[in-house]
Design an enzyme around this catalytic site. Structure first.
Site, PDB file in Angstrom:
ATOM      1  N   HIS A 111       0.819  -1.221   0.000  1.00  0.00           N
ATOM      2  CA  HIS A 111       0.000   0.000   0.000  1.00  0.00           C
ATOM      3  C   HIS A 111       0.852   1.270   0.000  1.00  0.00           C
ATOM      4  O   HIS A 111       0.359   2.349  -0.323  1.00  0.00           O
ATOM      5  CB  HIS A 111      -0.999  -0.001   1.164  1.00  0.00           C
ATOM      6  CG  HIS A 111      -0.442   0.298   2.518  1.00  0.00           C
ATOM      7  ND1 HIS A 111      -0.053  -0.674   3.411  1.00  0.00           N
ATOM      8  CD2 HIS A 111      -0.234   1.479   3.154  1.00  0.00           C
ATOM      9  CE1 HIS A 111       0.360  -0.110   4.528  1.00  0.00           C
ATOM     10  NE2 HIS A 111       0.271   1.201   4.393  1.00  0.00           N
ATOM     11  N   ASP A 141       0.141  -7.547   1.277  1.00  0.00           N
ATOM     12  CA  ASP A 141       0.624  -6.177   1.471  1.00  0.00           C
ATOM     13  C   ASP A 141       2.151  -6.104   1.497  1.00  0.00           C
ATOM     14  O   ASP A 141       2.736  -5.361   2.279  1.00  0.00           O
ATOM     15  CB  ASP A 141       0.036  -5.582   2.751  1.00  0.00           C
ATOM     16  CG  ASP A 141       0.142  -4.053   2.787  1.00  0.00           C
ATOM     17  OD1 ASP A 141       0.268  -3.438   1.700  1.00  0.00           O
ATOM     18  OD2 ASP A 141       0.089  -3.484   3.895  1.00  0.00           O
ATOM     19  N   SER A 217       4.575   2.640   7.769  1.00  0.00           N
ATOM     20  CA  SER A 217       4.259   1.463   6.953  1.00  0.00           C
ATOM     21  C   SER A 217       5.459   1.015   6.134  1.00  0.00           C
ATOM     22  O   SER A 217       6.096   1.814   5.447  1.00  0.00           O
ATOM     23  CB  SER A 217       3.119   1.789   5.999  1.00  0.00           C
ATOM     24  OG  SER A 217       1.883   1.775   6.649  1.00  0.00           O
TER      25      SER A 217
END
Length: 371
Positions: A111, A141, A217
């Site tokens: 992402h 992911d 992230s």
């Protein structure tokens, strides 16, 4: 870059939304943008010979020593996207990552790189490199980038299967913006093997109370031996609402993908450029009681991915899923059955729409192609 906003695929949801995926922070200042470059994939069967060796036992006297050792291997990931009216891609978001091999492979979250026209990797000393997206896997992911650089510091890979609740861990990355690049937070492993639904995908996560914020992230979760044992990916931002409907914020509930799972996906991406994920492009949800728009208990189609196989076949959000190939299934059984199919297989869904029972043939596709 934002977390995916289109309907996710395949994984069941006990509720339409659970832990929201932690999204990269919006950029506040854009350096000179790189020109978009075509993706050129060349398999690298020798990449495993360039993995980092573990640090010697007893190398660190304390947390500052661990940070000093791993800090050069933590990177920022800059996502540039084409925008109307702009002659060049614009920096739209950023995340984190880490150096996987001394030949320039970088691991981050899918992402973080989603929608990118061009990508850059920012090193700890501020040097930036153009990056090629080797491959990404929507379902888990995970994404792998490649930069052409020398003198890199790859981070040793630990064993997430041997973790124990209560172990100390560090989260390192670029939270909020590049002004806070290289931030370090400290905590423990709060839980193992959490099955968390994020944007319609159920994966196994490590839970940690080390502070995680937008921009973390893709960054590494590090143990006290200086090894990567997870990839920071998400956090709970809300614990629900109070009696007045006001949001109750949550604290110290972050999630990281276990590194053992991540490196297996990364290996496939490096060797093959992709993973194949059978899917039809739906999100499903089970209602145990009737609800507005869901007149009877059952398994329902909650979302349909635009352009995906289900959408092309005419499946609609709100359809009640009765059977797959004539067999009634729970949502978990449905997901398992789809994953066992091959791309190109045809399945028959029995659905109820506006009190009419319909049978619709759907061709199974690859989720990474239509997400």
């Amino acid at each position: 870059t934002e977390a995916p906003t289109e309907a996710p695929t395949e994984a069941p949801t006990a509720e339409p939304t659970e832990a929201p995926i932690e999204t990269p922070a919006p950029a506040t200042a854009a350096p000179k943008t790189p020109a978009p470059s075509p993706r050129v994939f060349v398999p690298d069967p020798d990449f495993e010979n360039h993995l980092a060796l573990p640090f010697e036992e007893g190398s660190f006297e304390g947390i500052p020593d661990v940070v000093d050792a791993v800090f050069p291997g933590v990177v920022g990931v800059l996502n540039y996207q084409s925008q109307r009216g702009a002659s060049e891609p614009v920096l739209t978001g950023s995340g984190s990552g880490f150096v996987y091999t001394d030949t320039g492979y970088i691991i981050t979250n899918q992402h973080v790189v989603e929608g990118a026209t061009a990508l850059k990797v920012a090193m700890h000393d501020g040097t930036q490199y153009d990056a090629t997206l080797i491959g990404s896997d929507v379902m888990t992911d995970v994404a792998v980038l490649k930069i052409e650089a020398e003198g890199l510091t790859p981070l040793p890979i630990g064993d997430s299967a041997s973790l124990r609740v209560g172990e100390f861990v560090l989260a390192i990355g670029d939270p909020i913006s590049d002004e806070l690049s290289g931030s370090v937070t400290f905590g423990i492993v709060s839980a193992l093997s959490r099955q968390i639904n994020i944007e319609g995908f159920v994966n196994e996560y490590l839970q940690t109370d080390a502070a995680v914020n937008p921009g973390n992230s893709g960054g590494p979760l590090i143990n006290m031996r200086g090894e990567v044992i997870g990839v920071t990916s998400a956090k709970y931002t809300s614990a629900g609402t109070d009696e007045f409907g006001d949001n109750i914020s949550s604290e110290g509930i972050g999630f990281a993908l276990p590194i053992n799972n991540v490196v297996e996906i990364a290996r496939q991406l490096i060797l093959n450029g992709s993973t194949v994920r059978p899917g039809i492009g739906v999100t499903i949800v089970t209602y145990l009681e009737a609800a507005p728009g869901y007149p009877v208990p059952g398994v329902y189609i909650y979302g349909v991915t635009d352009g995906g196989p289900a959408a092309q076949a005419g499946i609609l959000a709100g359809d009640r899923l009765v059977a797959l190939d004539g067999v009634e299934m729970t949502q978990d059984e449905f997901v398992a059955a789809i994953r066992e199919k091959n791309v190109g297989d045809t399945i028959t869904l029995t659905i109820v729409r506006a009190e009419r029972t319909l049978t619709i043939d759907v061709t199974v596709g690859d989720m990474n192609q239509f997400h």
